[in-house]
Design an enzyme around this catalytic site. Structure first.
Site, PDB file in Angstrom:
ATOM      1  N   ASP A 184     -35.880 -10.268   6.653  1.00 21.69           N
ATOM      2  CA  ASP A 184     -35.043  -9.624   7.666  1.00 21.69           C
ATOM      3  C   ASP A 184     -35.808  -9.411   8.970  1.00 21.69           C
ATOM      4  O   ASP A 184     -35.410  -9.876  10.035  1.00 21.69           O
ATOM      5  CB  ASP A 184     -34.460  -8.312   7.131  1.00 21.69           C
ATOM      6  CG  ASP A 184     -35.490  -7.454   6.415  1.00 21.69           C
ATOM      7  OD1 ASP A 184     -36.644  -7.897   6.252  1.00 21.69           O
ATOM      8  OD2 ASP A 184     -35.164  -6.323   6.019  1.00 21.69           O
ATOM      9  N   LYS A 213     -33.960 -14.172  -1.173  1.00 19.62           N
ATOM     10  CA  LYS A 213     -32.763 -13.798  -0.437  1.00 19.62           C
ATOM     11  C   LYS A 213     -32.528 -14.699   0.780  1.00 19.62           C
ATOM     12  O   LYS A 213     -31.396 -15.090   1.060  1.00 19.62           O
ATOM     13  CB  LYS A 213     -32.874 -12.345   0.020  1.00 19.62           C
ATOM     14  CG  LYS A 213     -31.638 -11.905   0.760  1.00 19.62           C
ATOM     15  CD  LYS A 213     -31.748 -10.491   1.249  1.00 19.62           C
ATOM     16  CE  LYS A 213     -30.571 -10.190   2.135  1.00 19.62           C
ATOM     17  NZ  LYS A 213     -30.696  -8.908   2.814  1.00 19.62           N
ATOM     18  N   ASP A 240     -27.387 -15.023  -7.172  1.00 22.91           N
ATOM     19  CA  ASP A 240     -28.626 -15.681  -7.569  1.00 22.91           C
ATOM     20  C   ASP A 240     -28.923 -15.460  -9.045  1.00 22.91           C
ATOM     21  O   ASP A 240     -29.866 -16.033  -9.583  1.00 22.91           O
ATOM     22  CB  ASP A 240     -29.804 -15.166  -6.722  1.00 22.91           C
ATOM     23  CG  ASP A 240     -30.037 -16.036  -5.501  1.00 22.91           C
ATOM     24  OD1 ASP A 240     -29.428 -17.121  -5.433  1.00 22.91           O
ATOM     25  OD2 ASP A 240     -30.830 -15.635  -4.626  1.00 22.91           O
ATOM     26  N   GLU A 273     -28.582  -4.927 -10.728  1.00 26.43           N
ATOM     27  CA  GLU A 273     -27.507  -4.696  -9.773  1.00 26.43           C
ATOM     28  C   GLU A 273     -26.171  -4.774 -10.516  1.00 26.43           C
ATOM     29  O   GLU A 273     -25.529  -5.824 -10.519  1.00 26.43           O
ATOM     30  CB  GLU A 273     -27.571  -5.745  -8.650  1.00 26.43           C
ATOM     31  CG  GLU A 273     -28.937  -5.798  -7.994  1.00 26.43           C
ATOM     32  CD  GLU A 273     -29.075  -6.824  -6.860  1.00 26.43           C
ATOM     33  OE1 GLU A 273     -29.780  -6.517  -5.899  1.00 26.43           O
ATOM     34  OE2 GLU A 273     -28.493  -7.911  -6.943  1.00 26.43           O
ATOM     35  N   ASP A 276     -26.092  -6.184   1.630  1.00 30.06           N
ATOM     36  CA  ASP A 276     -26.611  -6.266   0.265  1.00 30.06           C
ATOM     37  C   ASP A 276     -25.504  -5.802  -0.674  1.00 30.06           C
ATOM     38  O   ASP A 276     -24.597  -5.083  -0.253  1.00 30.06           O
ATOM     39  CB  ASP A 276     -27.823  -5.337   0.105  1.00 30.06           C
ATOM     40  CG  ASP A 276     -29.038  -5.844   0.860  1.00 30.06           C
ATOM     41  OD1 ASP A 276     -29.008  -7.000   1.302  1.00 30.06           O
ATOM     42  OD2 ASP A 276     -29.995  -5.079   1.006  1.00 30.06           O
TER      43      ASP A 276
HETATM   44  O1  LIG Z   1     -33.776 -13.840  -5.026  1.00 33.21           O
HETATM   45  C1  LIG Z   1     -33.104 -12.959  -4.506  1.00 33.21           C
HETATM   46  C2  LIG Z   1     -33.583 -11.638  -4.342  1.00 33.21           C
HETATM   47  C3  LIG Z   1     -32.751 -10.696  -3.757  1.00 33.21           C
HETATM   48  N1  LIG Z   1     -31.508 -11.024  -3.344  1.00 33.21           N
HETATM   49  C4  LIG Z   1     -30.631  -9.984  -2.721  1.00 33.21           C
HETATM   50  O2  LIG Z   1     -31.275  -9.389  -1.637  1.00 33.21           O
HETATM   51  C5  LIG Z   1     -30.737  -8.107  -1.415  1.00 33.21           C
HETATM   52  C6  LIG Z   1     -31.821  -7.093  -1.118  1.00 33.21           C
HETATM   53  O3  LIG Z   1     -32.580  -6.873  -2.250  1.00 33.21           O
HETATM   54  P1  LIG Z   1     -32.956  -5.420  -2.776  1.00 33.21           P
HETATM   55  O4  LIG Z   1     -33.678  -5.591  -4.053  1.00 33.21           O
HETATM   56  O5  LIG Z   1     -31.805  -4.512  -2.706  1.00 33.21           O
HETATM   57  O6  LIG Z   1     -34.023  -5.007  -1.721  1.00 33.21           O
HETATM   58  P2  LIG Z   1     -34.141  -3.721  -0.815  1.00 33.21           P
HETATM   59  O7  LIG Z   1     -35.534  -3.286  -0.920  1.00 33.21           O
HETATM   60  O8  LIG Z   1     -33.141  -2.703  -1.026  1.00 33.21           O
HETATM   61  O9  LIG Z   1     -33.860  -4.503   0.543  1.00 33.21           O
HETATM   62  C7  LIG Z   1     -34.234  -4.205   1.831  1.00 33.21           C
HETATM   63  O10 LIG Z   1     -35.323  -5.027   2.209  1.00 33.21           O
HETATM   64  C8  LIG Z   1     -35.098  -6.443   2.108  1.00 33.21           C
HETATM   65  C9  LIG Z   1     -36.301  -7.151   2.640  1.00 33.21           C
HETATM   66  O11 LIG Z   1     -37.449  -6.862   1.912  1.00 33.21           O
HETATM   67  C10 LIG Z   1     -33.875  -6.833   2.886  1.00 33.21           C
HETATM   68  O12 LIG Z   1     -33.588  -8.175   2.627  1.00 33.21           O
HETATM   69  C11 LIG Z   1     -32.699  -6.005   2.472  1.00 33.21           C
HETATM   70  O13 LIG Z   1     -31.555  -6.336   3.193  1.00 33.21           O
HETATM   71  C12 LIG Z   1     -33.029  -4.541   2.670  1.00 33.21           C
HETATM   72  O14 LIG Z   1     -31.930  -3.739   2.277  1.00 33.21           O
HETATM   73  C13 LIG Z   1     -29.919  -7.751  -2.638  1.00 33.21           C
HETATM   74  O15 LIG Z   1     -28.549  -7.835  -2.326  1.00 33.21           O
HETATM   75  C14 LIG Z   1     -30.310  -8.828  -3.625  1.00 33.21           C
HETATM   76  O16 LIG Z   1     -29.276  -9.146  -4.483  1.00 33.21           O
HETATM   77  C15 LIG Z   1     -31.028 -12.306  -3.494  1.00 33.21           C
HETATM   78  O17 LIG Z   1     -29.900 -12.614  -3.162  1.00 33.21           O
HETATM   79  N2  LIG Z   1     -31.843 -13.235  -4.075  1.00 33.21           N
HETATM   80 MN   LIG Z   2     -31.241  -2.491  -1.506  1.00 35.19          MN
END
Ligand SMILES: O=c1ccn([C@@H]2O[C@H](COP(=O)(O)OP(=O)(O)O[C@H]3O[C@H](CO)[C@@H](O)[C@H](O)[C@H]3O)[C@@H](O)[C@H]2O)c(=O)[nH]1
Ligand SMILES: [Mn+2]
Length: 754
Positions: free
Chosen positions: A465, A274, A140, A111, A298
């Site tokens: 979520d 998260k 994180d 990211e 996010d």
């Molecule tokens: O240990 C962690 C892992 C992830 N994140 C944050 O969680 C968000 C979502 O992660 P991402 O890898 O972008 O996942 P996506 O697959 O795009 O996420 C979708 O699916 C997730 C659930 O699986 C939801 O939490 C997200 O909001 C949704 O956009 C990002 O901002 C990460 O930085 C953390 O803060 N800590």
């Molecule tokens: Mn995402």
């Protein structure tokens, strides 16, 4: 009637019901055909007792498909959306409420900080009094680079925020604003004054970018404010909280507070990915600003409509919704989406048809980002609870400890939030609460409390979520979707098939874990206040990974039948039922895509990807949850890789390549390759007439099986091409070998099972 009187009687928002008659008709026809097919199979079973395995297996799979279709049709039946009237808000409420803004980031490599920075800048520049906004960034990754980028961004924000407000800029993420495709950049105002400022801002942004880029290359000097990072390890470090910028004077046209939070990590305490990060932000912000509303995004989801806070507040502040609506979810849309959605990840029709549909029942799912929550609901309040009751429930200071943890300051702030008291003192010094904030961000703070279980973001699934939203709906809360023009937020989505598979796999397992937990939607309806049709909508989404089993079986059936010279489709006129089904399903989905303004190609790509997703990543999701339930192996939240927007010139010609499937050695591509090889084998066997004799003089495979087999090959065309391509576009030899082994085994076993 005076203007103010008029706006006092008119609603802040309206719920509008849509009727997609054609969709309803088509969906019903499909349901009827599915039921007919099942009946046909049952009634013709008797007189054709030479039906074998395939017949029965097909019946089982089709029963599952019928059930899934029931959940879909119920979910889609009466869609609705909301229309909000922000201008009425100002005359209605004496004072606008404050809103805390949460951003999560986890890995400075997957990211890139510049993406997070753009999201933060777009939030800071929201069209809302800046003394009512506070932005909290959770890191994180505990990365000095992120802190550095945010510190630099806050300096740039002092130019950017006033500029946006002065010229009413529409696109408030700088990288989008300065994108050459954005025709807004210089259009609205060509005065020399504007041009001069514009150039200065552009310069400022480029400077910011190059600073962050240099820091990425060279790594940060860990002195002064970055000294705290000198001993940190990713999974073992104390809490770091920095008030990067404080709007000390509380001016409404300044830059909102910006706070950096990297919660404590300790290998002995689970950090809950998260959801854990969100709960820390909830507590830290509770101590610092305690706004009654929380917007979370996010790190890649920037604001695309600067007025979105007003829109969402229209829904949340409507007199009735205080006791009904838990959260307001804005759609998840993506920028720089590849043409025709080759990986089926732009989720446009899902949002329109499923999202719209579920909004018409108890309310849209919470999808993790672009969502406005009520703080008190996160603290466990139930709807229609009088404050007194709320107090009784969550009150009694001895009990509050168990619920919210040992920090007295926090328990106090939570009590105030639950009672809806106004606590936000505009000139309070944020730094005064730093010590208390560090305490509640500690890794062991939640031990023995209700965090993640009854309050805050829920633990127990990587799809925190859906789980969190489900818990709220089970309590009887509703939710609303908020679709604005322009769309509220934009983010990035997976740019290649490998990343996409990983994301779908994580979603699949997270969702299935919810289905098999005590939070299962079925219990929610029996024991809680989850409405029946809302339950069906949750079953639809939480059983994605389960679909892998019937879908894979069904895809194997035609190959199996051809190879063994048996059949699974009706031999008489009954064959018209599956044929009609195929036609109706394709036409109905195609019409939905065309109606949403999407191309025919994108329809086919999505159709194909739904099959590929069901048979590849979701099989692994299924296995993952099986292993977890058997306590053999736990799984982690794999962060989705985010890419900087495509640079002009560089990749635009390469868009085709961007849509091409890429493969790696991951096992995720084995099932698909095996299924494809089997169909090819079957087609060859059929072509050369090498089939064995049909069993006991019965009839063998026919035209129907052949068509189905070809249909599966069409879905797997990207894999077929992958067999012949080289490099990352080709399926690795090891995967091909594994799949060949499996295919041979399958053929061999088939000979016995007939
Ligand atoms: O240990 C962690 C892992 C992830 N994140 C944050 O969680 C968000 C979502 O992660 P991402 O890898 O972008 O996942 P996506 O697959 O795009 O996420 C979708 O699916 C997730 C659930 O699986 C939801 O939490 C997200 O909001 C949704 O956009 C990002 O901002 C990460 O930085 C953390 O803060 N800590
Ligand atoms: Mn995402």
């Amino acid at each position: 009637m005076g203007i103010s009187e008029e706006s006092n009687t008119e609603p802040l928002y309206e719920k509008i019901w849509v009727k997609y008659t054609l969709s309803r008709v088509m969906d019903s026809i499909i349901l009827i055909l599915l039921v007919l097919l099942l009946c046909y199979r049952v009634f013709s079973y008797d007189d054709m007792n030479h039906h074998s395995y395939p017949w029965f297996l097909a019946f089982m799979c089709e029963s599952w498909f019928t059930f899934t279709w029931l959940t879909i049709i119920s979910t889609k039946w009466n869609p609705s959306y909301t229309k909000s009237y922000p201008h009425r808000l100002f005359s209605r409420v004496a004072e606008l409420p404050s809103v805390d803004l949460f951003v999560t980031t986890a890995d400075p490599v997957l990211e890139p900080p510049i993406i997070t920075v753009n999201t933060v800048l777009s939030l800071l520049a929201l069209d809302y009094p800046s003394n009512k906004l506070s932005c909290y960034v959770s890191d994180d990754g505990c990365s000095p680079l992120n802190l550095y980028a945010l510190v630099e961004a806050s300096k740039f924000a002092k130019l950017w925020v006033p500029f946006c407000k002065k010229y009413n800029v529409k696109t408030r993420a700088p990288f989008r604003y300065f994108d050459s495709n954005n025709n807004e950049a210089t259009a609205p105002n060509n005065s020399p004054e504007f041009m001069q400022e514009w150039l200065a801002i552009k310069d400022g942004y480029e400077h910011l970018c190059s600073k962050i880029q240099n820091a990425t290359k060279k790594s940060i000097m860990l002195d002064q404010e970055f000294h705290v990072f000198s001993t940190t390890q990713l999974n073992n470090h104390p809490t770091i909280i920095k008030v990067i910028w404080e709007n000390k004077e509380g001016v409404s046209d300044g830059v909102p507070h910006l706070i950096y939070v990297s919660r404590e990590k300790n290998p002995n305490h689970p950090h809950r990915y998260k959801a854990g990060a969100m709960n820390v932000l909830t507590r830290v912000s509770g101590l610092m600003t305690n706004a009654p509303y929380i917007l979370n995004v996010d790190c890649d989801m920037h604001v695309n409509n600067p007025e979105i806070v007003q829109h969402a507040l229209c829904v949340l502040m409507d007199p009735n919704s205080d006791k009904e609506v838990a959260f307001v979810q804005c759609p998840q849309q993506f920028y720089d989406g590849l043409k025709d959605d080759p990986f089926g990840n732009q989720l446009v029709t899902i949002f329109v048809y499923i999202g719209g549909g579920v909004s018409g029942i108890q309310g849209i799912y919470y999808v993790g980002t672009n969502c406005f929550h009520r703080r008190k609901v996160l603290y466990g309040l139930s709807p229609h609870h009088h404050i007194q009751n709320g107090n009784k429930d969550l009150g009694k200071s001895s009990k509050k400890d168990i619920i919210f943890g040992s920090s007295e300051e926090f328990v106090e702030s939570a009590a105030q939030a639950l009672e809806g008291k106004k606590t936000f003192t505009q000139n309070a010094n944020l730094c005064n609460s730093l010590e208390a904030a560090k305490e509640v961000a500690a890794s062991g703070y939640e031990h023995g409390t209700d965090w993640g279980n009854k309050v805050g973001w829920m633990y127990g699934s990587s799809a925190e979520d859906i789980l969190t939203g489900l818990t709220m709906h089970t309590k009887g809360w509703r939710s609303e979707s908020c679709v604005t023009d322009p769309i509220a937020f934009m983010g990035c989505t997976a740019q290649d098939s490998v990343v996409q598979m990983a994301q779908y796999q994580r979603w699949g397992s997270g969702l299935l874990e919810i289905f098999f937990s005590k939070n299962c939607p079925i219990f929610g309806t029996i024991f809680g206040k989850l409405q029946f049709r809302q339950c069906l909508a949750y079953i639809w989404v939480t059983t994605w990974a389960l679909r892998s089993v019937p879908e894979t079986c069904y895809a194997l059936l035609p190959a199996y039948c051809i190879i063994t010279n048996s059949y699974f489709l009706p031999k008489d006129l009954g064959v018209l039922i599956p044929a009609a089904l195929l036609v109706a399903f394709n036409i109905s989905t195609l019409l939905e895509y065309l109606k949403t303004g999407l191309s025919m190609r994108s329809w086919w790509n999505n159709l194909r990807m739904s099959r590929i997703t069901a048979m590849n990543p979701w099989i692994f999701s299924f296995v993952t949850i099986l292993l977890k339930k058997l306590r053999i192996h736990d799984y982690a939240f794999v962060v989705t890789k985010k890419e900087l927007p495509i640079n002009e010139g560089l990749d635009k010609n390469n868009v085709n390549a961007g849509g091409r499937f890429i493969f790696n050695k991951s096992l995720v591509f084995v099932p698909g390759t095996t299924i494809l090889l089997l169909q090819l084998t079957a087609l060859i066997i059929n072509f050369f007439g090498w089939q064995p004799k049909a069993r006991s003089g019965g009839q063998g495979s026919g035209f129907g099986e052949l068509i189905c087999s070809i249909y599966v090959v069409l879905f797997y065309l990207p894999f077929l091409k992958g067999l012949f391509r080289k490099g990352k576009y080709g399926i690795p030899l090891s995967t091909i070998c594994k799949s060949m082994g499996l295919a041979l085994l399958f053929v061999h076993l088939s000979m016995f099972i007939v």
